[in-house]
Motif scaffolding. Structure first.
Motif, short mmCIF file in Angstrom:
data_model
loop_
_atom_site.label_atom_id
_atom_site.label_comp_id
_atom_site.label_asym_id
_atom_site.label_seq_id
_atom_site.Cartn_x
_atom_site.Cartn_y
_atom_site.Cartn_z
N ILE A 258 1.09 -1.05 0.21
CA ILE A 258 0.17 0.19 -0.26
C ILE A 258 0.84 1.51 -0.44
N ILE A 259 0.65 1.97 -1.06
CA ILE A 259 1.80 3.05 -1.35
C ILE A 259 0.38 4.37 -1.25
N GLY A 260 1.20 5.56 0.51
CA GLY A 260 0.08 5.97 0.35
C GLY A 260 0.84 7.61 -0.38
N ALA A 261 0.53 8.72 -0.07
CA ALA A 261 0.88 10.53 -0.27
C ALA A 261 0.97 11.35 0.99
N GLU A 262 2.17 11.34 0.73
CA GLU A 262 2.88 12.27 2.30
C GLU A 262 1.19 14.11 2.05
N LYS A 283 1.80 -7.76 4.15
CA LYS A 283 1.50 -6.53 3.75
C LYS A 283 2.79 -5.05 4.39
N ARG A 284 2.73 -4.47 3.27
CA ARG A 284 3.85 -3.20 3.46
C ARG A 284 2.91 -1.92 3.38
N LEU A 285 3.50 -0.93 4.50
CA LEU A 285 2.78 0.40 4.03
C LEU A 285 4.06 1.81 3.92
N ARG A 286 4.07 2.07 1.91
CA ARG A 286 5.62 3.34 1.72
C ARG A 286 4.69 4.64 1.51
N TRP A 287 5.57 5.59 1.73
CA TRP A 287 4.68 6.84 1.25
C TRP A 287 5.85 7.70 0.17
N THR A 288 4.97 8.29 -1.15
CA THR A 288 5.61 9.50 -1.43
C THR A 288 5.07 10.40 -0.92
#
Length: 317
Positions: A258-262, A283-288
């Motif tokens: 899952i990729i979120g945006a700051e 699962k993993r969570l990353r952010w742009t």
């Protein structure tokens, strides 16, 4: 005489208002019931069997080989897709299957440079109506087509995988990428089709009704309309069928990134975190670092591609 006429007119207006409210209430009740009914039987039957794959255009044998293909099934399901791959590579490779925003569709391949070791497959939503709706007549014509396209998208993804299995350059493994509007559909497709080996969900929300309410608030000034309009859109779009929390929970044991945006102006941060919480391991969570993903925000897309490249060993160990 005047008072009698006024009373008669008042009673007529009151009856008209009551009738209007009753009709709207009945329509909303019917919409609620329809949108919450299970659509699994429809989706299973809708995919059908692949009967035709018509190559529209192709540029073969280059480092950036492209082709456009129309797929058709015996259930009359039809869609367009585009493929981007290294045409000089003779080895079978995994596929990245892309579901982008409603106006991106198959053109999402243009957002990718050639991805080493992967074929990029982007598909249009199976929608046959106008993309820019003007006037009440076009709305009336487009609405049922749009609603059917929502239900047809998960079967369309499965039909794409039927076609991929016939391609000599496909090694049988795929990762589906859902971005923005594509998140609920990608999650639903992955929950239904075990041939999808990994999932990337970009800038999406756990609660589709709240996500739609946020989009309404960006366009409508009157705050009291935000929640009712968001709820109505949720029902019209079969939001309960595409319950992203439920879908993402059913993907395990396949991995989910899952990729979120700051600084996302469309998706609240806590919705991204709730989506991550709903997923089961792995699962993993990353952010742009920037705003919501858009076709003209090259910096956001480059960050997304960089994160995806870093996480490929997690998604396809």
């Amino acid at each position: 005489m005047t008072r009698t006429w006024i009373r008669t007119l008042g009673r007529a207006l009151w009856r008209t208002a009551i009738s209007f409210i009753a009709l709207v209430s009945l329509a909303l009740a019917a919409l609620y019931a329809e949108s919450h009914a299970s659509k699994e039987a429809y989706m299973s039957a809708r995919k059908g069997q692949l009967t035709n794959s018509n190559v529209q255009t192709q540029d073969r044998g280059t480092a950036r080989e492209q082709r456009a293909v129309r797929l058709t099934s015996d259930s009359d399901l039809s869609l367009f897709l585009r493929v981007l791959r290294d045409g000089r590579d003779e080895k079978a490779r995994p596929a990245l299957v892309i579901l982008g925003g409603h106006r991106t569709g198959q053109d999402a391949v243009d957002l990718f440079t050639t991805v080493p070791g992967y074929a990029v497959v982007a598909l249009d939503y199976p929608y046959t109506g106008p993309h820019r709706v003007r006037g009440a007549a076009q709305v009336i014509d487009a609405l049922p087509k749009a609603r059917r396209a929502f239900l047809d998208t998960p079967p369309a993804v499965s039909l794409v995988h039927d076609w991929l299995e016939t391609q000599p350059w496909y090694d049988g493994t795929s990762i589906i990428v859902g971005a923005s509007l594509g998140v609920p559909f990608a999650a639903k497709a992955a929950s239904r089709d075990p041939r999808i080996d990994g999932v990337i969900l970009v800038h999406g929300a756990a609660d589709n009704a709240r996500w739609l309410t946020v989009q309404v608030a960006r366009r409508v000034d009157h705050q009291w309309l935000h929640k009712p309009l968001g709820t109505a859109l949720h029902w019209l779009a079969y939001g309960p069928t595409f319950d992203t929390r439920e879908s993402v929970a059913n993907i395990a044991p396949r991995p989910v990134l899952i990729i979120g945006a700051e600084r996302d102006e469309r998706t609240p941060r806590d919705e991204v975190e709730a989506l991550f919480d709903a997923a089961n391991t792995p699962k993993r969570l990353r952010w742009t670092s920037g705003l919501h993903v858009e076709p003209d925000r090259r910096d956001v897309i480059d960050q997304m591609l960089s994160i995806a490249a870093e996480e490929m060993p997690f998604l396809l160990p």
